[in-house]
Design an enzyme around this catalytic site. Structure first.
Site, mmCIF file in Angstrom:
data_model
loop_
_atom_site.group_PDB
_atom_site.id
_atom_site.type_symbol
_atom_site.label_atom_id
_atom_site.label_comp_id
_atom_site.label_asym_id
_atom_site.label_seq_id
_atom_site.Cartn_x
_atom_site.Cartn_y
_atom_site.Cartn_z
ATOM 1 N N THR A 127 -1.371 -10.298 7.755
ATOM 2 C CA THR A 127 -0.874 -10.282 6.124
ATOM 3 C C THR A 127 -0.197 -11.817 6.106
ATOM 4 O O THR A 127 0.669 -11.964 6.373
ATOM 5 C CB THR A 127 -0.033 -9.201 5.906
ATOM 6 O OG1 THR A 127 -0.670 -8.012 6.112
ATOM 7 C CG2 THR A 127 0.290 -9.260 4.211
ATOM 8 N N ASN A 211 -0.332 -2.952 -1.682
ATOM 9 C CA ASN A 211 0.828 -2.546 -1.281
ATOM 10 C C ASN A 211 1.919 -2.615 -2.260
ATOM 11 O O ASN A 211 2.814 -1.663 -2.508
ATOM 12 C CB ASN A 211 1.368 -3.203 0.079
ATOM 13 C CG ASN A 211 0.654 -2.665 1.344
ATOM 14 O OD1 ASN A 211 -0.014 -2.000 1.277
ATOM 15 N ND2 ASN A 211 1.132 -3.265 2.328
ATOM 16 N N CYS A 263 5.746 -2.488 6.165
ATOM 17 C CA CYS A 263 4.947 -3.380 5.329
ATOM 18 C C CYS A 263 5.481 -3.580 3.877
ATOM 19 O O CYS A 263 5.508 -4.317 3.402
ATOM 20 C CB CYS A 263 3.514 -2.603 5.221
ATOM 21 S SG CYS A 263 2.773 -2.589 6.671
HETATM 22 C C1 UDX Z 1 1.251 0.723 4.159
HETATM 23 C C2 UDX Z 1 0.014 0.891 3.540
HETATM 24 O O1 UDX Z 1 -0.453 2.148 2.998
HETATM 25 C C3 UDX Z 1 -1.155 0.234 4.424
HETATM 26 O O2 UDX Z 1 -2.369 0.175 3.630
HETATM 27 C C4 UDX Z 1 -0.744 -0.988 4.742
HETATM 28 O O3 UDX Z 1 -1.686 -1.909 5.360
HETATM 29 C C5 UDX Z 1 0.610 -0.879 5.686
HETATM 30 O O4 UDX Z 1 1.610 -0.545 4.752
HETATM 31 P P1 UDX Z 1 2.366 2.305 6.052
HETATM 32 O O5 UDX Z 1 3.818 1.300 5.827
HETATM 33 O O6 UDX Z 1 2.218 2.847 7.318
HETATM 34 O O7 UDX Z 1 1.242 1.872 5.337
HETATM 35 O O8 UDX Z 1 3.093 3.629 5.033
HETATM 36 P P2 UDX Z 1 2.748 4.567 3.786
HETATM 37 O O9 UDX Z 1 2.016 5.599 4.092
HETATM 38 O O10 UDX Z 1 1.921 3.649 2.927
HETATM 39 O O11 UDX Z 1 4.068 4.678 3.539
HETATM 40 C C6 UDX Z 1 5.143 3.763 2.968
HETATM 41 C C7 UDX Z 1 6.656 4.225 2.604
HETATM 42 O O12 UDX Z 1 6.357 4.822 1.240
HETATM 43 C C8 UDX Z 1 7.008 5.463 3.375
HETATM 44 O O13 UDX Z 1 8.212 5.086 3.737
HETATM 45 C C9 UDX Z 1 6.833 6.740 2.771
HETATM 46 O O14 UDX Z 1 7.932 7.682 3.149
HETATM 47 C C10 UDX Z 1 6.902 6.234 1.348
HETATM 48 N N1 UDX Z 1 6.316 6.898 0.290
HETATM 49 C C11 UDX Z 1 4.924 7.025 0.412
HETATM 50 C C12 UDX Z 1 6.878 7.437 -0.726
HETATM 51 O O15 UDX Z 1 8.051 7.603 -0.753
HETATM 52 N N2 UDX Z 1 6.248 8.503 -1.565
HETATM 53 C C13 UDX Z 1 4.924 8.561 -1.726
HETATM 54 O O16 UDX Z 1 4.436 9.159 -2.562
HETATM 55 C C14 UDX Z 1 4.182 7.916 -0.534
#
Ligand code: UDX
Length: 458
Positions: A127, A211, A263
């Site tokens: 990224t 993101n 991320c």
């Molecule tokens: C993210 C993106 O989804 C992915 O496409 C990118 O390439 C990398 O970053 P990731 O960091 O693995 O992926 O986690 P993700 O499932 O997106 O959740 C991120 C954070 O948001 C987590 O801490 C999760 O607990 C939080 N979250 C997610 C919430 O607090 N509420 C929600 O409704 C969804």
């Protein structure tokens, strides 16, 4: 189509993104050479073991190593020679001011250019901030020709990375050489996903934009949760209602402790930095980060209030350390901030996680980390849910009720059903939903229930 696919591919970097992408492409019949300088990591991988906790990855890794589609390398010349595509998936860690550090990307491109053949295309998978690919073109000149440089951002979420690779909503490729972009696109030709080819800066901004927008959604619902607490509404119901409007969608409207991981926090800051560089103040991003931080401190204050303002020497059981379920990653996890804050206020914290205890240990030197959730809750003044692992949702809460000192549950992810907990005598406090207290004398527990749920020592 398959025989038109660029082959072999050299993947530079066996970190999260590089490893998952390399293994999945090898599983899709591309010959992939995976290059890394970390010998310990390579040794681990050679045994068919992924150094990260990711569903399906170990099985696929074992398979593609066995059938020879994936080979592991520490020598750039060997890995890059004759590669149709050299894909770069090295780290872009945040610098002190939030900007992405591109040192590893630059070094990898320089090396790729040195070993590139006449047909090689370079693709940046890491990224990188908007404008990076265009500006790094200058590194790609050699012997009077330019090795084409493209960008192909990743959208793999931890815990579902293999599925995300196989079923993406789209594949994004950016670059100013259409033939080079097409060549990279052919790597993903087996997927049933639209392929979006655009200029490199737009591709970079799509990645950050996805993101950042998801982070905004989370912070928006967390602000709504706060308003729900003031007004007595239930944020889960509000999110269901808002999310049913298909222009908005229900995903990423889960209120609670907010976003962590490697991320979202990094990408939101990097996008803000990129905007600042052009004199733009991207207010929404700053607000999202601030709201996210507030969610953590408000949560600690909530636990403190529930314990009558006293955290000193109170025993708090924290369920969940990973930044989200399905991963052992604790980077920027809410658990770390929450636990440190609780400890600063004098609490004695015990914490548990199905897979993340080892990664959390160096970050939490004063915390007792245990594998068994039932040991964790023993004698607790409050049981606090920080990560919504199914294991904790499905705990034997009747047993938990017999082990705690006070029957208090503070649910930072709104993942528990309050009704049965209240029936068991717990006070249930969520985020953005009304606090539920056990009904007292008016509706005593039945004899059978009382036998099954001995009254906890208060
Ligand atoms: C993210 C993106 O989804 C992915 O496409 C990118 O390439 C990398 O970053 P990731 O960091 O693995 O992926 O986690 P993700 O499932 O997106 O959740 C991120 C954070 O948001 C987590 O801490 C999760 O607990 C939080 N979250 C997610 C919430 O607090 N509420 C929600 O409704 C969804």
């Amino acid at each position: 189509m398959v025989n038109e696919r660029p082959d072999p591919l050299c993947m530079v970097g066996a970190g999260y993104v590089g490893l998952v992408t390399a293994v999945c492409l090898a599983d899709a019949d591309v010959h992939v050479r995976l290059l890394d300088i970390d010998q310990a990591r390579l040794a681990f991988l050679r045994q068919g073991k992924a150094p990260i906790h990711e569903p399906l990855l170990d099985e696929l890794l074992t398979k593609v190593l066995a059938n020879g589609r994936l080979t592991l390398h520490d020598d750039p010349a060997e890995a890059m020679a004759g590669a149709a595509v050299i894909m770069i998936a090295v780290g872009t860690p945040p610098l002190g001011d939030g900007r992405a550090d591109l040192t590893q990307v630059r070094a990898a491109i320089t090396q790729a250019v040195r070993h590139a053949g006449s047909e090689t295309v370079i693709a940046i998978k890491s990224t990188v901030p908007p404008g990076t690919t265009a500006s790094l073109q200058s590194l790609c000149r050699r012997n009077g020709r330019t090795v084409p440089l493209t960008v192909c951002p990743e959208f793999l979420a931890e815990g579902s990375a293999v599925r995300d690779f196989r079923q993406p909503p789209q594949v994004v490729i950016g670059g100013d050489d259409p033939a080079a972009c097409e060549r990279v696109a052919q790597l993903f030709g087996h997927l049933e996903a639209p392929i979006r080819i655009t200029d490199s800066t737009s591709a970079e901004l799509i990645k950050y934009g996805v993101n950042a927008f998801l982070a905004l959604k989370i912070s928006f619902i967390n602000e709504m949760a706060q308003l729900c607490e003031f007004t007595g509404a239930d944020v889960s119901s509000v999110a269901d209602g808002i999310g049913t409007d298909e222009r908005i969608g229900r995903a990423f409207l889960g209120a609670g402790l907010g976003f962590g991981g490697s991320c979202f926090p990094k990408d939101v800051r990097a996008l803000d930095q990129a905007a600042s560089y052009h004199g733009q103040s991207f207010q929404l991003l700053r607000a999202a980060v601030e709201v996210n931080q507030q969610a953590r401190s408000r949560f600690v204050a909530k636990i403190q209030r529930a314990l009558n303002g006293k955290l000193a020497r109170r025993r708090i059981a924290v369920l969940g350390l990973a930044f989200k379920p399905g991963t052992d990653d604790v980077r920027q996890a809410a658990s770390i901030d929450v636990i440190r804050h609780l400890e600063d206020l004098g609490a004695v914290v015990l914490a548990t996680d199905p897979v993340a205890c080892a990664n959390a240990r160096p970050l939490l030197p004063n915390t007792t980390l245990v594998d068994d959730p039932y040991s964790c809750v023993g004698g607790a003044d409050a049981v606090v849910v920080v990560t919504e692992w199914p294991e904790y949702v499905n705990l034997d809460w009747a047993r938990v009720a017999t082990l705690v000192r006070r029957p208090l549950v503070v649910d930072g992810r709104n993942c528990l059903d309050a009704d049965p907990l209240v029936e068991l005598g717990f006070t249930y406090i969520g985020v953005g939903r009304p606090t539920r207290r056990p009904r007292t004398l008016k509706t005593p527990l039945s004899g059978a229930k009382r036998a099954a749920v001995p009254i906890a020592v208060r």
